[in-house]
Design a protein around this motif. Structure first.
Motif, PDB file in Angstrom:
ATOM      1  N   ARG A 184       0.779  -1.236   0.000  1.00  0.00           N
ATOM      2  CA  ARG A 184       0.000   0.000   0.000  1.00  0.00           C
ATOM      3  C   ARG A 184       0.816   1.295   0.000  1.00  0.00           C
ATOM      4  N   THR A 185       2.110   1.230   0.183  1.00  0.00           N
ATOM      5  CA  THR A 185       2.898   2.464   0.280  1.00  0.00           C
ATOM      6  C   THR A 185       2.890   3.248  -1.038  1.00  0.00           C
ATOM      7  N   PRO A 186       2.438   4.517  -1.006  1.00  0.00           N
ATOM      8  CA  PRO A 186       2.438   5.309  -2.234  1.00  0.00           C
ATOM      9  C   PRO A 186       3.877   5.562  -2.686  1.00  0.00           C
ATOM     10  N   CYS A 188       5.016   7.983  -4.240  1.00  0.00           N
ATOM     11  CA  CYS A 188       5.428   9.380  -4.079  1.00  0.00           C
ATOM     12  C   CYS A 188       6.032   9.626  -2.696  1.00  0.00           C
ATOM     13  N   MET A 204       5.441  12.636  -9.723  1.00  0.00           N
ATOM     14  CA  MET A 204       4.167  13.265  -9.406  1.00  0.00           C
ATOM     15  C   MET A 204       3.747  12.884  -7.987  1.00  0.00           C
ATOM     16  N   ALA A 205       3.507  13.887  -7.170  1.00  0.00           N
ATOM     17  CA  ALA A 205       3.111  13.643  -5.777  1.00  0.00           C
ATOM     18  C   ALA A 205       1.617  13.383  -5.725  1.00  0.00           C
ATOM     19  N   GLU A 206       1.242  12.235  -6.221  1.00  0.00           N
ATOM     20  CA  GLU A 206      -0.185  11.872  -6.334  1.00  0.00           C
ATOM     21  C   GLU A 206      -0.259  10.379  -6.053  1.00  0.00           C
ATOM     22  N   HIS A 207      -1.422   9.907  -5.624  1.00  0.00           N
ATOM     23  CA  HIS A 207      -1.569   8.479  -5.319  1.00  0.00           C
ATOM     24  C   HIS A 207      -1.785   7.706  -6.620  1.00  0.00           C
ATOM     25  N   PHE A 208      -0.755   7.661  -7.461  1.00  0.00           N
ATOM     26  CA  PHE A 208      -0.869   7.024  -8.772  1.00  0.00           C
ATOM     27  C   PHE A 208      -0.369   5.581  -8.772  1.00  0.00           C
ATOM     28  N   ALA A 231      -3.985   1.577  -6.682  1.00  0.00           N
ATOM     29  CA  ALA A 231      -4.147   3.032  -6.737  1.00  0.00           C
ATOM     30  C   ALA A 231      -5.307   3.459  -7.634  1.00  0.00           C
ATOM     31  N   ASP A 232      -5.522   2.760  -8.740  1.00  0.00           N
ATOM     32  CA  ASP A 232      -6.585   3.175  -9.660  1.00  0.00           C
ATOM     33  C   ASP A 232      -7.750   2.189  -9.699  1.00  0.00           C
ATOM     34  N   ARG A 243       1.027   0.643 -16.290  1.00  0.00           N
ATOM     35  CA  ARG A 243       0.255   1.865 -16.513  1.00  0.00           C
ATOM     36  C   ARG A 243       0.353   2.800 -15.296  1.00  0.00           C
ATOM     37  N   ARG A 247       2.468   6.551 -14.894  1.00  0.00           N
ATOM     38  CA  ARG A 247       1.798   7.780 -14.470  1.00  0.00           C
ATOM     39  C   ARG A 247       2.620   8.567 -13.435  1.00  0.00           C
TER      40      ARG A 247
ATOM     41  N   ASP B  73      -6.285   8.869 -13.235  1.00  0.00           N
ATOM     42  CA  ASP B  73      -6.031   7.437 -13.367  1.00  0.00           C
ATOM     43  C   ASP B  73      -7.295   6.622 -13.637  1.00  0.00           C
ATOM     44  N   TYR B 179       5.336  18.885  -9.370  1.00  0.00           N
ATOM     45  CA  TYR B 179       4.020  18.376  -8.962  1.00  0.00           C
ATOM     46  C   TYR B 179       3.856  18.583  -7.459  1.00  0.00           C
ATOM     47  N   ALA B 189       4.574  13.021   0.866  1.00  0.00           N
ATOM     48  CA  ALA B 189       5.469  13.214  -0.279  1.00  0.00           C
ATOM     49  C   ALA B 189       6.499  14.310   0.008  1.00  0.00           C
TER      50      ALA B 189
END
Lengths: 347, 347
Positions: A184-186, A188, A204-208, A231-232, A243, A247, B73, B179, B189
């Motif tokens: 589960r670790t993002p 970012c 990108m500092a996003e949960h991608f 994440a998605d 994919r 991102r 996403d 970002y 982040a």
């Protein structure tokens, strides 16, 4: 059937229950173990129903409980979190005697737990460490339990845990809790930059994407198309992982090839190992200054714990004990719940 | 009414539309500006309805469009993202002529945009920079646009943008896109550790708090109880922000006081400024090696852009132009959409 009959005949059915924020885990003292994915923070009101389903075909005479779910951000503080989890359990098992594991290394009643939420919050690591110490005693050992979300690094001396922290903040300071895991670790939180083809990209500092994507891509964890806690929300396959990883630098698989994907995934693994190495050093310096005899590895991230062991000079000569090898994958995944059920028989 | 009558009499009603992943922004060439919060990645099918609502009381003769939402996403790649956004716009405004802004600095048709999704993806920064260059021309300038999620650092020479990157990955490499923003950036982040009362704590790598919490707590951004696009879905108040910030080290407000909260929030601001400073240095070295005459600051994070300017020696002697002061807060928040509508009148 034979097992159950023996169980019923020889002793009462004691179940350990480990209520996390992302997973519900249960194990009986006889080694029946179950893990359900359940994002509690999204639907806390469904807890009792899901707990009932987890054990619907099991005989449950006694329950011993540990939790980390009280930290979920659907709760305003630990008091509300602990009370809600205990309410959910009591509703699911209205006639079963329940005890709660305390960070002091003992079981307490429901009333005591509610009155002292900081004492029962995030106590599962100590159940595992206490049982592991009794099961595999030696002069100096380090338990390395790497789960989906967090890592516990617990020092043991003469078969007894000797942590310097007991609650989450103190454990984050001591290095005994590292909030990083293999699923589960993002990414970012691990990578602010990544170098691909000689170019350094900010990420990108996003949960991608999460560590699950890196490890599924690298083959450290198996593909699981039905697992959509990603994440998605698409499956945990190499193709979807690519994919998600693309991102992280605003790209997509039309331009982000297999080599880029591998480089990014390896950079994430490297960053996680570096983070864990520094924590192992801190824990060992504080609590295991001399030789470490044994390293006990467990959890979904045993594969990473083995790599970590090989990289830490201080652990180089120690014997490695794998809970997955000793107990089977199933029980190892629910190791804290299993340890708790074992402790209930002797504490 | 007077304004609208004048508008209708003097020219057609041109609207710029900036379709982001978290916000929908629209502005007319006459300075009517609107911003709606809309987490598109959660409900992409509602895009056309929300776009219709955004402009339901407006006369719309022509639409010019820019987007960043294609990165969400919920889309498998940029082609699908661009097509879905264009479908949503066409459905909301079936009779309105639509042009799409291209990273080559020109408008293209719907068909061209779909055929070349990388050319129209994430092009809003160039619309703003192109218009700003025409509006405030000088030898050497830097546009610093800090939004909720991202920061654009665009060099301009003689009134023309001179970026070294055009698509997201190239811009992340050049430092022209960072970002990080003043609202949605997860604190995990930015901060892997934080020192409180002389103790260094590892932080929790979880979506527990964002930069919005740090800036609302510090008073850099106003409280907004009705704004619930926060990490835990409760309002953007100081009290809820404190709870979210406490969770970053597994604590809660019963133990994490005002001083701790302030220290953590300041550490987040410091980390964000350090990140942006390094990017400003990179952009300036590549594209503005001599003196910078002007710094144009804009976006929700103008307050941070001013601090950044004061910290960067290279920007020390430059004149600062604030889009919020020149255009009003409302238009500045939707500056890319406004710039696009202006460009539609001349391109």
């Amino acid at each position: 059937m034979t097992d159950q009959t023996t169980d019923q005949a020889s002793s009462s059915a004691v179940w350990g229950l480990d209520v996390g924020g992302a997973h519900l885990k249960a194990a009986s003292s006889r080694g029946d173990a179950r893990t359900f994915s359940f994002p509690l923070w999204k639907q806390p009101s469904q807890l009792s129903e899901r707990l009932g389903a987890l054990l619907e075909d099991a005989r449950v005479d006694r329950l011993v409980v540990t939790m980390t779910a009280e930290l979920c951000d659907c709760f305003k503080d630990k008091e509300e979190g602990v009370a809600t989890v205990l309410d959910g359990i009591a509703k699911a098992f209205p006639k079963v005697p329940i005890k709660i594991w305390h960070t002091g290394g003992r079981f307490v009643s429901d009333a005591e737990a509610r009155a002292n939420p900081w004492g029962v919050a995030a106590s599962n690591w100590l159940a595992l460490a206490t049982w592991v110490g009794k099961k595999f005693p030696c002069d100096a050992a380090l338990l390395v339990d790497i789960g989906s979300t967090t890592t516990d690094l617990i020092p043991l001396r003469d078969g007894t845990p000797v942590p310097t922290g007991r609650c989450d903040p103190d454990r984050l300071a001591s290095g005994e809790l590292v909030y990083t895991g293999v699923s589960r670790t993002p990414l970012c939180a691990l990578l602010s930059r990544v170098e691909l083809g000689g170019v350094s990209y900010r990420t990108m500092a996003e949960h991608f994407a999460t560590t699950l994507d890196a490890y599924v891509w690298l083959g450290d964890l198996p593909e699981a198309p039905e697992l959509t806690e990603t994440a998605d929300g698409t499956g945990a396959t190499r193709s979807f992982a690519q994919r998600r990883l693309a991102r992280m630098i605003g790209s997509d698989p039309t331009r982000f090839g297999e080599d880029d994907t591998t480089t990014l995934a390896k950079a994430a693994r490297q960053a996680q190992l570096t983070l864990l190495e520094s924590a192992v050093r801190q824990v060992a310096e504080a609590s295991l200054p001399d030789a470490v005899d044994r390293v006990i590895v467990s959890g979904q991230g045993e594969f990473l714990a083995r790599r970590l062991r090989d990289r830490c000079p201080r652990l180089g000569r120690s014997e490695t004990i794998s809970l997955a090898s000793r107990l089977g994958e199933n029980v190892s995944q629910a190791a804290c719940a299993y340890a708790l059920a074992q402790l209930a028989l002797i504490c």
